[in-house]
Design an enzyme around this catalytic site. Structure first.
Site, PDB file in Angstrom:
ATOM      1  N   ASP A 113      40.907  -2.185  42.555  1.00  0.00           N
ATOM      2  CA  ASP A 113      40.641  -3.534  42.058  1.00  0.00           C
ATOM      3  C   ASP A 113      39.612  -3.412  40.930  1.00  0.00           C
ATOM      4  O   ASP A 113      38.435  -3.714  41.109  1.00  0.00           O
ATOM      5  CB  ASP A 113      40.140  -4.429  43.199  1.00  0.00           C
ATOM      6  N   SER A 163      46.452  -3.100  51.352  1.00  0.00           N
ATOM      7  CA  SER A 163      46.827  -3.771  52.604  1.00  0.00           C
ATOM      8  C   SER A 163      48.100  -4.588  52.411  1.00  0.00           C
ATOM      9  O   SER A 163      48.821  -4.868  53.359  1.00  0.00           O
ATOM     10  CB  SER A 163      45.706  -4.700  53.050  1.00  0.00           C
ATOM     11  N   MET A 215      38.178  -6.574  53.762  1.00  0.00           N
ATOM     12  CA  MET A 215      38.764  -7.733  54.453  1.00  0.00           C
ATOM     13  C   MET A 215      39.648  -7.241  55.602  1.00  0.00           C
ATOM     14  O   MET A 215      40.557  -7.948  56.043  1.00  0.00           O
ATOM     15  CB  MET A 215      39.566  -8.586  53.469  1.00  0.00           C
ATOM     16  N   HIS A 224      40.465   2.698  52.338  1.00  0.00           N
ATOM     17  CA  HIS A 224      39.185   2.216  52.872  1.00  0.00           C
ATOM     18  C   HIS A 224      38.401   3.362  53.519  1.00  0.00           C
ATOM     19  O   HIS A 224      37.184   3.446  53.393  1.00  0.00           O
ATOM     20  CB  HIS A 224      39.415   1.135  53.938  1.00  0.00           C
ATOM     21  N   ALA A 227      42.433  -4.836  57.810  1.00  0.00           N
ATOM     22  CA  ALA A 227      43.753  -4.210  57.598  1.00  0.00           C
ATOM     23  C   ALA A 227      43.531  -2.860  56.906  1.00  0.00           C
ATOM     24  O   ALA A 227      44.110  -2.563  55.861  1.00  0.00           O
ATOM     25  CB  ALA A 227      44.676  -5.117  56.784  1.00  0.00           C
TER      26      ALA A 227
HETATM   27  O1  PAF Z   1      38.349  -5.996  47.936  1.00  0.00           O
HETATM   28  C1  PAF Z   1      38.211  -6.690  48.959  1.00  0.00           C
HETATM   29  O2  PAF Z   1      38.687  -6.340  50.043  1.00  0.00           O
HETATM   30  C2  PAF Z   1      37.444  -8.001  48.858  1.00  0.00           C
HETATM   31  O3  PAF Z   1      37.665  -8.639  47.640  1.00  0.00           O
HETATM   32  C3  PAF Z   1      35.945  -7.847  49.138  1.00  0.00           C
HETATM   33  C4  PAF Z   1      35.271  -6.978  48.106  1.00  0.00           C
HETATM   34  C5  PAF Z   1      35.738  -7.263  50.520  1.00  0.00           C
HETATM   35  C6  PAF Z   1      35.255  -9.218  49.106  1.00  0.00           C
HETATM   36  O4  PAF Z   1      35.777 -10.067  50.068  1.00  0.00           O
END
Ligand code: PAF
Length: 276
Positions: free
Chosen positions: A150, A186, A30, A37, A32
């Protein structure tokens, strides 16, 4: 690196990247973007021949009480980081492209999406499952990489892929942490300096609790002590629970995962660690 905002162009670009049997890796985000990442991108590079990153702040996964407008956005910064990280394609649809008028299909997941973040954020995993299903279909990726930070999300995505027989492999990447042990997120940038200084106490208490959990002995008292220590320091703990890693059912022995969520001010911190 190509930046694409249009469905038809995405189809052409992914077909080119997958030509000749080449494998495409996807990192859904998403935006940021932080070091965590970029490590997902590096893992995707190792697992595939080309890498696509999606940047889409998905309104469907924000519960009614959550502030979608306050989610951090930094398009220029994100693109600069991705260009330097070896990403081949960035997929940046707007909301109308992702959910055109008339869209009426949602992916509802039971099992691992129940409880924990599913309870705290009603509808969240329906939004995650729906957007990930769409992203997998739109890109035709062979493999997708998600952060273990997550943990519940990762189990939900694995469940969807298995249940819907999707031809994509899901890789979980270990949580990337700041030097003081705080999991990269983020949302960390929204903390005040005092909150940021206190935040590493969450992973520290989790680690301490894990070292005190003995096989066969009740672990509830150990976790209750950690929750009390966090609350006394200024956290508002939501849960600290030991569960089975894939189903998220209560731990009954064998492999386990400690899941934690606690608020500092209005920032909700999430973390998880393996038992043993
Ligand atoms: O973890 C995230 O950033 C979001 O939940 C994802 C997997 C991109 C889905 O929008």
């Amino acid at each position: 690196m190509q930046v694409i905002r249009d469905r038809a162009k995405l189809r052409e670009a992914t077909a080119r990247l997958r030509a000749g049997g080449k494998r495409l890796g996807l990192v859904p985000t998403m935006g940021a973007l932080h070091q965590g990442h970029l490590e997902l991108v590096a893992t995707a590079r190792q697992a595939a021949d080309a890498v696509a990153v999606s940047i889409f702040v998905n309104p469907l996964q924000f519960a009614a009480h959550e502030d979608l407008a306050r989610y951090p956005r930094d398009e220029a910064g994100d693109l600069a980081k991705l260009a330097a990280s070896g990403c081949d394609l960035v997929w940046m649809p707007d909301v109308a492209t992702m959910y055109p008028p008339g869209a009426a299909t949602l992916i509802e997941v039971a099992g691992p999406s129940e409880g924990f973040e599913g309870a705290a954020r009603p509808g969240h995993f329906r939004g995650v499952a729906t957007v990930c299903t769409k992203l997998f279909g739109q890109t035709g990726a062979d493999v997708a990489v998600f952060g273990e930070k997550d943990w519940q999300q990762l189990q939900v995505v694995r469940r969807v892929v298995a249940d819907l027989d999707m031809p994509i492999a899901i890789i979980g990447h270990p949580t990337v942490r700041e030097a003081d042990g705080l999991a990269c997120s983020s949302r960390n940038q929204r903390m005040t300096p005092d909150q940021r200084a206190l935040a590493p106490m969450l992973p520290a208490e989790m680690r301490r609790a894990l070292t005190r959990i003995a096989p066969g002995a009740p672990h509830e008292a150990v976790l209750a002590e950690a929750v009390a220590a966090l609350a006394a320091a200024g956290f508002v703990p939501d849960y600290l629970s030991l569960v089975q890693p894939d189903t998220l059912q209560p731990w009954t022995g064998g492999p386990g995962r400690l899941l934690a969520a606690a608020r500092l001010g209005d920032v909700r911190l999430l973390d998880n660690m393996p038992l043993g």
